[in-house]
Enzyme design. Structure first.
Site, PDB file in Angstrom:
ATOM      1  CD  GLU A 115      -3.009  -0.214  -0.258  1.00 16.29           C
ATOM      2  OE1 GLU A 115      -3.500   0.933  -0.207  1.00 16.29           O
ATOM      3  OE2 GLU A 115      -3.106  -0.937  -1.269  1.00 16.29           O
ATOM      4  NE  ARG A 152      10.019   6.640 -29.053  1.00 15.88           N
ATOM      5  CZ  ARG A 152       9.851   7.889 -29.467  1.00 15.88           C
ATOM      6  NH1 ARG A 152       9.882   8.891 -28.605  1.00 15.88           N
ATOM      7  NH2 ARG A 152       9.633   8.155 -30.736  1.00 15.88           N
TER       8      ARG A 152
END
Ligand code: 9D3
Length: 433
Positions: A115, A152
């Site tokens: 959590e 990229r």
């Protein structure tokens, strides 16, 4: 670029980091990635990485000790990494943040599970990133999104440096539709314009398609995009709705050039002052006017040379010369004669309210540090620049020292003795043509 990833599920990352462009980038050493299992740094015999929350409540919290031990091991082995924590509370991820993070040489990414993470790790963290408003089971897939989008953008990773710049988001519009063979598929044909070979018409069609698509699918993006005068005119002429499209002001080109007669070298590497030549004065002034150079400065400390230059120009600017050839008058309007490089730097800094980037060509086999393409882009974006041209055998070392960056040398193999006015014309065409 280096990534270190901290996770309790390193195997989850194996295949995304070992396929396609990321795999190739890792092999080329443009990209280094190492994953670290936080569990290896847990001290208790069960190698526990989570525990129940103080104060009670649902779910488990990630313990601080193993995580920080892992982080410190990474810092020790490769110091200086920028620590990014993947969390739903982080900065919203987008292309701009990807570009920002891509400029860092080393990212250490913490992938949370459970959590949440014990709040005391916060002071070890430099940045928090969320990939969007939806709930996942951990930070591993978000970390993959970061690495994929950053990789990229790294230089040399996509074949051509411009492929990343041509993306959907780079100019704030969605991509136009694309087609490949066959020309007819299941009764649908490829738009005629794409087969026409008319590159101008294709560019116009694609822009119109991008605008229409963006208007329908992402009107929020269209509000932020900006269009040049030419683009708006072209869109309108072809019947595209241009309502609400923002107009981009054409950037004023802030380029000056200077022909330096002192200090330059002679062929024995002695520092000399060279003589002003009629041809250089005329031809470089005409090239400057043709390409839109703001001022063509002629630098000489000699009073007689300055007078000579001013007399030549006066002849063409008033009286018989001006009437005989008004174009020459126009060209000479942008010429200024100054006595020294110090005066030149003073004049351009005052004119542009700041010092421009000073460039020279590297005829003397200096390593080029800015490509013509890059300088062209930066000029178009409004950056101030000054290009120095040395006469004689080139700028003297004391002048070279004050240059900020070098353009690649002109010419090919072997004989390499361009007249300075030829070099100036070629360079102006490359930068502004
Ligand atoms: C009950 C409150 N939840 C916060 C919205 C807790 C919570 C849910 C999911 C805490 C962590 C997670 C796991 N998600 C990530 O670690 C995560 C994430 C995400 O869920 N969405 C978008 N970006 C990210 S980056 C890391």
């Amino acid at each position: 670029m280096r990534f270190d990833l901290l996770t309790i599920f390193p195997q989850l990352l194996d295949s995304p980091l070992n396929e396609g462009i990321i795999k190739r980038a890792r092999a080329s050493e443009a990209l280094q990635i190492e994953t670290h299992n936080i569990r290896d740094f847990a001290l208790d015999k069960h190698a526990c990485t989570d525990d129940r929350p103080f104060g009670g409540g649902e779910g488990m919290v990630m313990k601080p000790e193993p995580l920080i031990a892992a982080l410190q091991a990474v810092h020790k082995k490769t110091p200086g990494g920028h620590v990014v924590f993947m969390t739903p509370q982080g900065r919203p991820y987008n292309q701009k943040l990807a570009a920002e993070l891509a400029r860092r040489p080393h990212l250490v990414i913490i992938c949370g599970r459970y959590e949440g993470v014990d709040a005391r790790v916060e002071e070890y963290i430099d940045d928090e990133v969320s990939i969007g408003d939806y709930v996942l089971t951990g930070g591993e897939l978000p970390a993959m999104v970061l690495i994929d989008s950053i990789t990229r953008l790294l230089p040399g990773v996509l074949g051509c440096d411009d492929s990343a710049a041509g993306d959907s988001f780079s100019r704030g519009l969605l991509k136009h539709p694309q087609y490949t063979r066959p020309r007819v598929f299941a009764g649908q044909t490829v738009p005629e314009v794409l087969i026409s070979g008319d590159h101008g018409a294709i560019a116009k069609w694609r822009l119109a398609q991008s605008v229409n698509r963006t208007r329908v699918r992402r009107p929020d993006l269209l509000e932020k995009a900006a269009f040049s005068e030419d683009e708006l005119r072209g869109l309108k002429a072809d019947g595209t709705d241009t309502k609400g499209l923002r107009h981009r002001q054409k950037q004023k080109i802030r380029l000056d050039i200077a022909l330096v007669h002192y200090p330059v070298s002679n062929k024995n590497n002695e520092i000399i002052g060279s003589a002003i030549t009629n041809l250089d004065l005329h031809d470089i002034a005409r090239a400057s006017a043709t390409y839109g150079v703001d001022t063509y400065y002629v630098i000489t400390p000699y009073a007689d040379q300055q007078t000579l230059a001013r007399e030549i120009m006066a002849h063409w600017q008033s009286g018989h010369g001006a009437a005989y050839n008004p174009d020459r008058q126009e060209a000479f309007r942008r010429v200024e004669v100054l006595g020294s490089l110090a005066e030149l730097y003073g004049a351009v800094t005052k004119k542009w309210h700041g010092r421009p980037l000073v460039l020279a060509t590297s005829a003397a086999k200096q390593t080029a540090d800015l490509s013509y393409h890059k300088v062209r882009q930066r000029l178009a974006a409004g950056e101030r620049m000054l290009v120095l041209f040395g006469t004689g055998w080139g700028l003297a070392p004391e002048a070279v020292e004050q240059v900020d960056a070098f353009l690649p040398p002109l010419g090919g193999e072997g004989y390499n003795h361009l007249a300075v006015r030829s070099a100036a014309a070629i360079i102006l065409d490359r930068l502004l043509g």
